[in-house]
Design an enzyme around this catalytic site. Structure first.
Site, PDB file in Angstrom:
ATOM      1  N   LYS A 116      33.512  39.749  35.115  1.00 22.41           N
ATOM      2  CA  LYS A 116      33.718  38.780  34.947  1.00 22.41           C
ATOM      3  C   LYS A 116      32.263  38.134  34.587  1.00 22.41           C
ATOM      4  CE  LYS A 116      36.625  37.388  39.473  1.00 22.41           C
ATOM      5  NZ  LYS A 116      36.126  36.803  40.817  1.00 22.41           N
ATOM      6  N   LYS A 199      50.348  42.804  33.396  1.00 27.16           N
ATOM      7  CA  LYS A 199      50.452  41.858  35.076  1.00 27.16           C
ATOM      8  C   LYS A 199      50.902  40.959  35.039  1.00 27.16           C
ATOM      9  CE  LYS A 199      47.599  41.403  39.012  1.00 27.16           C
ATOM     10  NZ  LYS A 199      46.958  42.260  39.313  1.00 27.16           N
ATOM     11  N   LYS A 202      47.256  34.171  35.277  1.00 30.06           N
ATOM     12  CA  LYS A 202      47.158  32.217  34.713  1.00 30.06           C
ATOM     13  C   LYS A 202      46.575  32.276  33.526  1.00 30.06           C
ATOM     14  CE  LYS A 202      43.188  31.758  37.826  1.00 30.06           C
ATOM     15  NZ  LYS A 202      42.598  30.163  37.515  1.00 30.06           N
TER      16      LYS A 202
END
Ligand code: TRP
Length: 337
Positions: A116, A199, A202
């Site tokens: 991240k 996968k 969003k």
């Protein structure tokens, strides 16, 4: 709600707006099932959400929206404890204690942080993002959870939870239950309709591959009908050679309970269009009541907020007891009231 059932606890971030089909089939649906067999605690993790920048109005709306969708999906406030993390101040309080027990190097090895922070530029990542897993440790230990239903990507955070619980217990005396990861079933894994090897997420490259549960049912039907398949015509489950068709079959099977074998039989000699058309109908039948139940909670925020207030009260009763014990073990002077 004293109970001899094993306790589960999990959390979901209020950052996505609409849940997508992957969230629902991969996690939320299993949360709903677990409330029948476990003493279940579920929370909307707004403290975790602010580890990256959030617009305040949006965060508040998304927190209600996440709770409304969890209720619409079938969480029942009489059968589980549903609450918002920031309503229970003990999370931040135990989080601090856990921060002081974690090695800097140990925290630096968390792969999700590395991913991240790399994504937004390591220089700009917040200290909150760095300690995100340690707050998650506090979330879990406060409730003495036995099992933590999460996806595979959270395994390392559950390992950290066990390490810190053990460290605390060894140094300061038995205080915390060591939890286990309850890794959610891979069968619930749903792939992107346009790129069926990725996968469903969003952050997909094209919105056409992503089924948002709160989209117009017409839009959803259209996305199903234009799902990527292959140039062959046989409806057969074969992830390697037919990832698109296989994904449609597993979505179909998960939503209706028909087995993959039954579905293959049903579509023998038929073309992909028949499968897609029927699955579009199945999907519309599923999302239509989901949307209207979610909307009903959003139209009545007082009821929603009072459900969350009751959930927070139940959660706090458990969390406060654990925190008091932990504070005592650490050696904090009790506050006199
Ligand atoms: N990190 C989890 C996720 O991104 C969310 C979460 C926060 C969580 N606190 C938790 C999950 C406690 C399980 C238990 O999915």
């Amino acid at each position: 709600m004293a109970s001899d059932r094993p306790r589960v606890l999990s959390g979901i971030q209020p950052t996505a707006g609409s849940f997508h089909l992957g969230n629902y089939l991969g996690a939320v649906r299993q949360w709903v099932a677990l409330q029948e067999t476990h003493d279940a605690f579920y929370m909307v993790v707004d403290l975790h959400a602010i580890t990256v920048p959030q617009d305040p109005a949006q965060l508040r709306a998304n927190t209600r929206l996440a709770a409304a969708q969890l209720l619409a999906a079938g969480l029942d406030p009489d059968r589980c404890t549903l609450f918002v993390q920031s309503h229970v101040p003990e999370h931040a309080q135990l989080g601090w204690v856990m921060n002081c027990l974690t090695g800097f190097g140990e925290a630096s090895r968390m792969t999700q942080f590395k991913d991240k922070s790399a994504k937004q530029g390591a220089e700009r990542a917040t200290v909150g993002l760095f300690t995100y897993p340690i707050l998650q440790v506090a979330d879990i230990l406060l409730y003495q959870a036995n099992q933590v239903p999460v996806g595979e990507d959270q395994r390392q955070h559950i390992e950290l939870t066990r390490d810190l619980a053990e460290r605390f217990n060894t140094r300061l005396g038995q205080t915390f239950t060591l939890p286990e990861a309850y890794i959610l079933k891979e069968t619930g894994k749903i792939y992107d309709l346009q790129d069926p090897t990725a996968k469903m997420s969003k952050s997909a490259s094209s919105p056409k591959g992503l089924i948002n549960l709160l989209d117009e049912p017409r839009t959803t039907a259209k996305k199903v009908k234009s799902a990527v398949t292959d140039t062959d015509t046989v409806v057969r489950y074969d992830v390697e050679n037919k990832p698109g068709v296989s994904n449609l079959l597993s979505i179909y099977s998960t939503l209706t309970g028909e087995t993959i074998a039954e579905l293959e039989k049903k579509y023998e000699g038929k073309l992909y269009g028949a499968l897609k058309g029927d699955l579009a109908d199945v999907m519309v039948e599923f999302v239509t009541p989901f949307r209207s139940r979610t909307q009903a909670y959003l139209d009545d925020p007082e009821t929603l907020d009072s459900i969350l207030a009751k959930g927070a009260e139940k959660a706090r009763a458990v969390a406060a007891e654990t925190l008091a014990l932990a504070y005592d073990r650490v050696g904090f002077l009790p506050a006199k009231h």
